[in-house]
Design a protein around this motif. Structure first.
Motif, PDB file in Angstrom:
ATOM      1  N   ALA A  25       6.761  11.740  -4.092  1.00 54.20           N
ATOM      2  CA  ALA A  25       6.801  12.111  -2.754  1.00 54.20           C
ATOM      3  C   ALA A  25       8.102  12.253  -2.140  1.00 54.20           C
ATOM      4  N   ALA A  70       5.250   7.337  -5.435  1.00 51.81           N
ATOM      5  CA  ALA A  70       6.119   7.381  -4.139  1.00 51.81           C
ATOM      6  C   ALA A  70       7.444   8.039  -4.419  1.00 51.81           C
ATOM      7  N   ARG A  96      11.865   5.745   0.414  1.00 49.57           N
ATOM      8  CA  ARG A  96      13.040   6.808   1.158  1.00 49.57           C
ATOM      9  C   ARG A  96      14.007   6.179   1.896  1.00 49.57           C
ATOM     10  N   GLU A 131       6.070   4.483   0.179  1.00 52.96           N
ATOM     11  CA  GLU A 131       6.937   5.438   0.603  1.00 52.96           C
ATOM     12  C   GLU A 131       8.013   5.564   1.316  1.00 52.96           C
ATOM     13  N   PRO A 132       7.786   5.193   2.521  1.00 50.84           N
ATOM     14  CA  PRO A 132       8.881   4.815   3.352  1.00 50.84           C
ATOM     15  C   PRO A 132      10.015   3.872   3.233  1.00 50.84           C
ATOM     16  N   PRO A 135       0.974  -1.165   0.075  1.00 49.39           N
ATOM     17  CA  PRO A 135      -0.082  -0.072  -0.154  1.00 49.39           C
ATOM     18  C   PRO A 135       0.773   1.447   0.122  1.00 49.39           C
ATOM     19  N   PRO A 136       0.187   2.336  -0.507  1.00 51.02           N
ATOM     20  CA  PRO A 136       1.131   3.653  -0.689  1.00 51.02           C
ATOM     21  C   PRO A 136       1.844   4.083   0.592  1.00 51.02           C
ATOM     22  N   ASP A 137       1.006   3.951   1.752  1.00 44.00           N
ATOM     23  CA  ASP A 137       1.436   4.411   2.955  1.00 44.00           C
ATOM     24  C   ASP A 137       2.760   3.469   3.549  1.00 44.00           C
ATOM     25  N   ARG A 138       2.885   2.395   2.891  1.00 46.16           N
ATOM     26  CA  ARG A 138       4.404   1.348   3.220  1.00 46.16           C
ATOM     27  C   ARG A 138       5.135   1.810   2.153  1.00 46.16           C
TER      28      ARG A 138
END
Length: 583
Positions: free
Chosen positions: A393, A390, A365, A361-362, A356-359
């Motif tokens: 961001a 991602a 990063r 991106e980090p 999922p996008p919220d996982r």
């Protein structure tokens, strides 16, 4: 004739002094270990210069130019090879392979070519007799897009040919199982998986049909095959590398290496057994504690092989973002559509997105902050856009371009995806053989118009995006018989012609590459994916002497002959690693 590469000459600049004359080089040339001359040397430098000859000293190109210029480097011990007019190109590079697994697939028994469902069923029946009642029969990576019937073998068909054996017909993250395999794995009417994935069910009874989407992790398979020794593994891997050399490959990238794989590569390098250069994308899992995943990613940057020498190096990490187009689970922006081919009965089904996008991106990063190239298996346009978002961001506060973030496969794209990749400095890793082998089925599923942005290579080149050609070689040794075929001349031919097996005409010919672009696709572009474009990928003075002698001219031979090109000899660092047997 070649224009001398003045940028590579030493200059003396000081008070009152001027640059050394270019004539000084001719007056006092270095002595070559090897000269190849009287040929057509396609340098793939910035100007795509054509030369006649090249000279090598201690593994490095010291002169590329006319016969006269290069012969000036000849000494009493110089080996001289007359090309007899043959064409020379830079060593070819494959952006995506899985060598350790591919080399072991036929270790304990040969696997025939499986082109129909009947072929598959006959093989399963034969294997059931060989392994004995109760033991697993496993078939991997026989993609339904490439079967004549364009479908999975059904649960009932698998039951019929192997009623006393659990059967797994696995195609990447998806699979078809028989009744015994479902029973042993605990997958029944009441089974509910955790995480992404889907059990296809009979709409009337709710019972599993045997088709699993990204759920093979639940299959309690036990492989009855023999266990190889370390030496057997090494021998088979070296043999595969020799076969890579035979089609002109001097470097490959392993796009999902484990720690065990890396240890094996180090062992071969220490034994001076590597006959090509290896880049590594270390595989990292995506499930579990996010903090632990981020820590694992950062740990890859601490490995001694991270950006090590040109022979063996880690370039970054690899994850899996979606399923596959060959199996019906690639994550699309629009629904797949109800399909008999892929056994899809949900009109709203878009495929499977694993992160999922919220996982995501980090994770990206953590890689960027560590200087690692991040890449993820991203086949569908939904996955491609998710990964680009991602990258976007992270780029807002940490520039990503220096790490050359990658999209692996990137088959289904869009005009806006190409523009975004160009703006962010994202690179791509694409397999043209998939177009050749799978467009027949994809066109039947999606139609011609929806596939406008399928492998849009010319648009990618014109946008200035660096894209490298690869094979995703998974199984078997043999550049044409393998799954997937790793013959780079087949890949170039497909990229140039946009022709596919079993498909009439040219598939979106507006996206075809020129011959020059196709050669860059497998040379200098992939050198950039390796972070080695200053050392390999073109034939320029000061670079490593990786080059290939061909049996015909890639730039002028009839188009239909491009995929028939054979290699006369392959050199790595000026040393022959393959020479065609004489008649």
């Amino acid at each position: 004739m070649i224009v001398p590469n003045t940028a590579a000459r030493p200059l003396i600049l000081a008070l009152g002094l001027v640059a050394v004359s270019s004539d000084a080089r001719a007056q006092d040339p270095p002595t070559a270990d090897l000269i190849v001359h009287n040929g057509k040397v396609v340098t793939v430098d910035g100007d795509f210069t054509i030369a006649q000859a090249l000279a090598v000293s201690e593994g490095t190109l010291i002169r590329v130019g006319s016969d006269e210029e290069v012969m000036a480097t000849r000494g009493p011990e110089t080996e001289v090879v007359d090309l007899g007019g043959k064409t020379v190109v830079p060593g070819l590079i494959d952006s995506h392979t899985h060598p350790t697994g591919a080399s072991m697939i036929e270790f304990d028994h040969p696997i025939p070519d499986l082109e129909t469902v009947a072929d598959v069923l006959d093989y399963i029946a034969r294997r059931a007799g060989e392994v004995g009642e109760g033991n697993w029969v496993v078939v991997r990576q026989v993609f339904i897009t490439r079967l004549q019937e364009q479908r999975y073998p059904t649960r009932e068909e698998l039951d019929r040919v192997a009623p006393q054996n659990p059967v797994l017909f696995a195609t990447g993250p998806d699979a078809s199982l028989n009744s015994l395999a479902l029973e042993l794995s605990g997958i029944d009417k009441d089974f509910e998986p955790e995480g992404p994935g889907k059990v296809e069910r009979d709409p009337e009874t709710g019972e599993p049909t045997g088709i699993l989407r990204n759920l093979t992790r639940y299959v309690k398979v036990e492989d009855p095959g023999q266990s190889p020794t370390e030496q057997e593994r090494d021998d088979r891997l070296v043999a595969l590398f020799r076969d890579y050399n035979s089609v002109g490959l001097t470097a490959v990238i392993d796009r999902n290496a484990s720690e065990t794989d890396i240890t094996q590569y180090e062992r071969l390098e220490d034994a001076d057994a590597l006959t090509l250069r290896l880049g590594i994308s270390r595989g990292v899992g995506t499930s579990g504690d996010l903090g632990a995943i981020e820590e694992e990613i950062r740990g890859v940057a601490d490995h001694p092989l991270f950006r090590a020498g040109p022979m063996l190096r880690i370039v970054g990490i690899k994850m899996f973002l979606d399923g596959g187009m060959l199996t019906g689970s690639a994550y699309m922006r629009e629904p797949w559509g109800v399909s008999d081919i892929y056994s899809i009965d949900d009109p709203h089904y878009k495929g499977v997105l694993f992160i999922p996008p919220d996982r995501l991106e980090p994770m990206v990063r953590a890689a960027v902050e560590s200087g690692l190239q991040f890449t993820a298996h991203s086949v569908g346009d939904g996955a491609v856009h998710a990964l680009l978002d991602a990258y976007e961001a992270v780029n807002e506060d940490t520039p990503i371009a220096p790490t050359r973030p990658c999209i692996t496969h990137s088959n289904f794209m869009s005009a806006e995806a190409i523009e975004q990749a160009a703006r962010l400095g994202v690179v791509l890793d694409i397999q043209p053989a998939w177009l050749y082998l799978d467009v027949r089925t994809l066109a039947a599923q999606f139609g011609y118009d929806r596939l406008r942005w399928f492998q849009p290579l010319r648009s990618i080149f014109e946008a200035g995006v660096t894209v490298g050609g690869g094979s995703d070689h998974m199984q078997k040794v043999g550049s044409f018989r393998s799954i997937n075929p790793y013959n780079p001349f087949l890949g170039m031919w497909v990229a140039i012609t946009r022709q596919a097996r079993g498909y009439e005409g040219r598939f979106h010919p507006e996206e075809a590459l020129s011959r020059e672009q196709a050669l860059r696709f497998y040379t200098i572009n992939n050198a950039k994916l390796l972070f080695l474009e200053d050392r390999v990928g073109s034939l320029e003075e000061g670079k490593l002497a990786d080059f290939v002698v061909l049996d015909r001219d890639l730039l002028t031979c009839p188009e239909g002959e491009i995929r028939e090109i054979t290699v006369h000899s392959t050199y790595l660092g000026g040393e022959p690693v393959y020479e065609q047997a004489s008649d």
